[in-house]
Design an enzyme around this catalytic site. Structure first.
Site, PDB file in Angstrom:
ATOM      1  N   LYS A  22     -75.275   3.372  82.705  1.00  0.00           N
ATOM      2  CA  LYS A  22     -76.651   3.411  82.206  1.00  0.00           C
ATOM      3  C   LYS A  22     -76.670   3.786  80.723  1.00  0.00           C
ATOM      4  CE  LYS A  22     -79.029   7.452  83.042  1.00  0.00           C
ATOM      5  NZ  LYS A  22     -79.611   8.014  81.814  1.00  0.00           N
ATOM      6  N   ASN A  23     -75.897   4.826  80.358  1.00  0.00           N
ATOM      7  CA  ASN A  23     -75.968   5.310  78.982  1.00  0.00           C
ATOM      8  C   ASN A  23     -75.291   4.379  77.976  1.00  0.00           C
ATOM      9  OD1 ASN A  23     -77.397   7.440  79.924  1.00  0.00           O
ATOM     10  ND2 ASN A  23     -75.806   8.992  79.596  1.00  0.00           N
ATOM     11  N   CYS A 116     -88.460  17.792  78.856  1.00  0.00           N
ATOM     12  CA  CYS A 116     -88.085  17.271  80.154  1.00  0.00           C
ATOM     13  C   CYS A 116     -87.462  18.400  80.946  1.00  0.00           C
ATOM     14  CB  CYS A 116     -87.118  16.101  80.027  1.00  0.00           C
ATOM     15  SG  CYS A 116     -85.542  16.596  79.377  1.00  0.00           S
ATOM     16  N   ARG A 121     -86.051  18.749  74.092  1.00  0.00           N
ATOM     17  CA  ARG A 121     -85.048  17.856  73.503  1.00  0.00           C
ATOM     18  C   ARG A 121     -85.667  17.191  72.287  1.00  0.00           C
ATOM     19  NH1 ARG A 121     -82.549  14.623  78.565  1.00  0.00           N
ATOM     20  NH2 ARG A 121     -81.046  13.861  77.043  1.00  0.00           N
ATOM     21  N   ASP A 304     -73.221  16.065  81.388  1.00  0.00           N
ATOM     22  CA  ASP A 304     -73.731  15.280  82.526  1.00  0.00           C
ATOM     23  C   ASP A 304     -72.889  15.461  83.789  1.00  0.00           C
ATOM     24  OD1 ASP A 304     -75.818  14.408  81.031  1.00  0.00           O
ATOM     25  OD2 ASP A 304     -75.065  12.380  80.703  1.00  0.00           O
ATOM     26  N   ARG A 396     -82.807   7.101  89.125  1.00  0.00           N
ATOM     27  CA  ARG A 396     -82.809   6.815  87.682  1.00  0.00           C
ATOM     28  C   ARG A 396     -81.390   6.551  87.180  1.00  0.00           C
ATOM     29  NH1 ARG A 396     -84.232  11.393  84.483  1.00  0.00           N
ATOM     30  NH2 ARG A 396     -83.375   9.968  82.987  1.00  0.00           N
TER      31      ARG A 396
HETATM   32  C1  UD1 Z   1     -77.443  11.502  75.707  1.00  0.00           C
HETATM   33  C2  UD1 Z   1     -77.330  11.009  77.133  1.00  0.00           C
HETATM   34  C3  UD1 Z   1     -77.452  12.184  78.090  1.00  0.00           C
HETATM   35  C4  UD1 Z   1     -76.436  13.259  77.752  1.00  0.00           C
HETATM   36  C5  UD1 Z   1     -76.527  13.651  76.283  1.00  0.00           C
HETATM   37  C6  UD1 Z   1     -75.422  14.596  75.832  1.00  0.00           C
HETATM   38  C7  UD1 Z   1     -78.244   8.777  77.031  1.00  0.00           C
HETATM   39  C8  UD1 Z   1     -79.366   7.874  77.361  1.00  0.00           C
HETATM   40  N1  UD1 Z   1     -78.404  10.072  77.373  1.00  0.00           N
HETATM   41  O1  UD1 Z   1     -78.743  12.096  75.567  1.00  0.00           O
HETATM   42  O2  UD1 Z   1     -77.215  11.691  79.411  1.00  0.00           O
HETATM   43  O3  UD1 Z   1     -76.692  14.406  78.533  1.00  0.00           O
HETATM   44  O4  UD1 Z   1     -76.430  12.469  75.445  1.00  0.00           O
HETATM   45  O5  UD1 Z   1     -74.183  14.037  76.074  1.00  0.00           O
HETATM   46  O6  UD1 Z   1     -77.212   8.360  76.531  1.00  0.00           O
HETATM   47  N2  UD1 Z   1     -80.667  17.156  69.401  1.00  0.00           N
HETATM   48  C9  UD1 Z   1     -81.418  17.677  68.351  1.00  0.00           C
HETATM   49  N3  UD1 Z   1     -82.176  16.810  67.618  1.00  0.00           N
HETATM   50  C10 UD1 Z   1     -82.207  15.464  67.864  1.00  0.00           C
HETATM   51  C11 UD1 Z   1     -81.432  14.958  68.917  1.00  0.00           C
HETATM   52  C12 UD1 Z   1     -80.663  15.833  69.674  1.00  0.00           C
HETATM   53  O7  UD1 Z   1     -81.404  18.878  68.109  1.00  0.00           O
HETATM   54  O8  UD1 Z   1     -82.915  14.744  67.158  1.00  0.00           O
HETATM   55  C13 UD1 Z   1     -79.835  18.073  70.201  1.00  0.00           C
HETATM   56  C14 UD1 Z   1     -80.201  18.100  71.681  1.00  0.00           C
HETATM   57  O9  UD1 Z   1     -81.268  18.969  71.966  1.00  0.00           O
HETATM   58  C15 UD1 Z   1     -78.894  18.544  72.320  1.00  0.00           C
HETATM   59  C16 UD1 Z   1     -77.844  17.882  71.411  1.00  0.00           C
HETATM   60  O10 UD1 Z   1     -78.501  17.587  70.182  1.00  0.00           O
HETATM   61  O11 UD1 Z   1     -78.754  19.935  72.214  1.00  0.00           O
HETATM   62  C17 UD1 Z   1     -77.222  16.630  71.966  1.00  0.00           C
HETATM   63  O12 UD1 Z   1     -78.251  15.754  72.418  1.00  0.00           O
HETATM   64  P1  UD1 Z   1     -78.071  14.169  72.347  1.00  0.00           P
HETATM   65  O13 UD1 Z   1     -76.620  13.852  72.253  1.00  0.00           O
HETATM   66  O14 UD1 Z   1     -78.983  13.630  71.320  1.00  0.00           O
HETATM   67  O15 UD1 Z   1     -78.613  13.729  73.767  1.00  0.00           O
HETATM   68  P2  UD1 Z   1     -79.323  12.374  74.113  1.00  0.00           P
HETATM   69  O16 UD1 Z   1     -78.875  11.302  73.206  1.00  0.00           O
HETATM   70  O17 UD1 Z   1     -80.785  12.617  74.296  1.00  0.00           O
END
Ligand code: UD1
Length: 416
Positions: A22-23, A116, A121, A304, A396
């Protein structure tokens, strides 16, 4: 709402094939916005999140068809740049359309993703990157409004490693004017396969597998056919199913090197593995040893697979510490596991898990995707009946979860 009823303690055996990830698929689907044409994607899992992204692309004007693992997306008539609240609120990854809409249309209106079940996030890193590339961004009435003439290259240093911000910035940069340098990028396998996908479309990205990516903007990209990466999180979940039920099971269609530190930690619990190409067979331990983990970006332990590992540690012979280094609040499963007689206490971003001799079935509530998987795993090992409510979270992210488990001999059924 559907529920799972699990009668625990069955020994599992046999073989199942791991699905496409999915990711890995979600950013690829968003990247189809970058050009006009027809894409054919194979090994696409049949999941609610994939359908949500398909729905979003249709709202933007694309034609999307998903049949038997193959997804066709035709972006010829894509003509809208607005991602509405109804869809973005269902799935945070909808934010992936921001970069490609800006790159293709010079404007985007994307609902601001809310919090969420696994905590706040933010999307500040996504927005910072778009601004550095020349977008003017404002937040109005719950929407992110972004506009630019043409994005331009920039030097962008992420203060935190983010999978989503890395993917979104790549999509913005591939059509930008000039060179972009992205520093402190995510190097997750899904990002690496995404770079291959964009380069096959005609992008010029170098540095794959490192935290510094260099992108030279091109004026146009082409539609392609591509096969989606195998899901390392699904693979990890089924390996834990083997470990927690003391069962030898085989997974096919895996990429063992993508399991990173997860593999090392599972070995320390006493399990052994037989790996032949894309097949992994787990030889479970007779006694589960306690092992500490701390989640961190790839190649370290993946967040995850944190909840599922916690389920395993509930039955370990001793105490383990589970530290969450990515989403500090991602522990809603702990209270539910305790309902099954586990012994877990939470201290900040740490869980202390005291292994117990046995778990016992009870009614529990699924709270987020991976937490739900952890409850299923615990239910498989528990004595008696575990009744899991709100399993739509599982749909999901896991295709045919209970059907695959039934095939392995688990006593699990879905109740409508
Ligand atoms: C993706 C994965 C999710 C996984 C996560 C971490 C997808 C669709 N989802 O989520 O399954 O758990 O990576 O491996 O691929 N952060 C900020 N600011 C931002 C963005 C992120 O502070 O603008 C922080 C987040 O709160 C978190 C960290 O960065 O602490 C990592 O998050 P991120 O890697 O962005 O997660 P997702 O891409 O949402």
């Amino acid at each position: 709402m559907d529920r799972f009823i699990i009668k625990g303690k069955n020994r599992l055996s046999g073989e199942i094939a791991v699905c496409g990830a999915k990711n890995a698929t979600l950013p690829v689907m968003a990247a189809t916005i970058l050009t006009e044409g027809e894409f054919v994607l194979d090994n696409v899992p049949n999941l609610i999140d994939i359908r949500t992204m398909g729905h979003l692309l249709r709202i933007l004007g694309a034609r999307v068809e998903h049949d038997n693992g193959q997804l066709s997306i035709d972006t010829k008539n894509l003509n809208s740049w607005e991602a509405p609240y109804e869809l973005v609120s269902k799935m945070r990854a909808s934010i992936y359309v921001l970069g490609p809409l800006l790159a293709r249309f010079g404007k985007a209106k994307v609902s601001f993703p809310g919090g969420c079940a696994i905590g706040t996030r933010p999307v500040d890193l996504h927005l910072m990157a778009m601004e550095k590339m020349g977008a003017k961004i404002s937040i109005e009435h719950g929407y992110i409004l972004a506009e630019c003439d043409r994005l331009h290259g920039a030097d962008i240093d992420f203060k935190k490693v983010s999978v989503g911000a890395t993917a979104n910035s790549l999509m913005a940069a591939v059509l930008a004017d000039g060179e972009t340098n992205l520093y402190n990028c995510a190097i997750e396998p899904e990002i690496q396969s995404f770079i291959d996908f964009l380069n096959e479309m005609g992008a010029r990205i170098s540095g794959k597998g490192t935290s510094h990516l260099q992108i030279t903007g091109v004026s146009s990209l082409k539609a392609i056919n591509s096969r989606m990466l195998s899901d390392r999180i699904e693979a990890g979940t089924f390996l834990i199913a083997g470990a927690i039920t003391g069962s030898e099971i085989t997974l096919t269609n895996c990429v063992p090197t993508h399991l990173g530190e997860f593999f090392d930690k599972l070995k320390l619990t006493g399990s052994d593995f037989n790996i032949e190409g894309s097949r992994i067979t787990i030889k479970p331990a007779s006694e589960i040893k306690p092992v500490n983990i701390k989640t961190a970006p790839f190649p370290e332990y993946p967040t995850d697979l944190q909840a599922q590992f916690m389920a395993l540690m509930c039955l370990a012979d001793g105490e383990s510490i589970i530290e969450e280094g990515i989403f500090p609040d991602r522990f809603t499963h702990a209270a539910e596991l305790n309902r099954l007689d586990a012994s877990i206490t939470i201290e900040g971003n740490m869980a202390r898990v005291k292994g117990v001799k046995k778990l016992s079935g009870a009614p529990v509530m699924a709270t987020d995707l991976r937490a739900s998987a952890a409850l299923v795993l615990a239910g498989l090992a528990a004595e008696g009946i575990t009744d899991i409510a709100r399993i739509y979270h599982i749909d999901r992210g896991y295709e045919d979860f209970e059907i695959k488990l039934q095939k392995l001999g688990a006593d699990i059924r879905r109740v409508k």
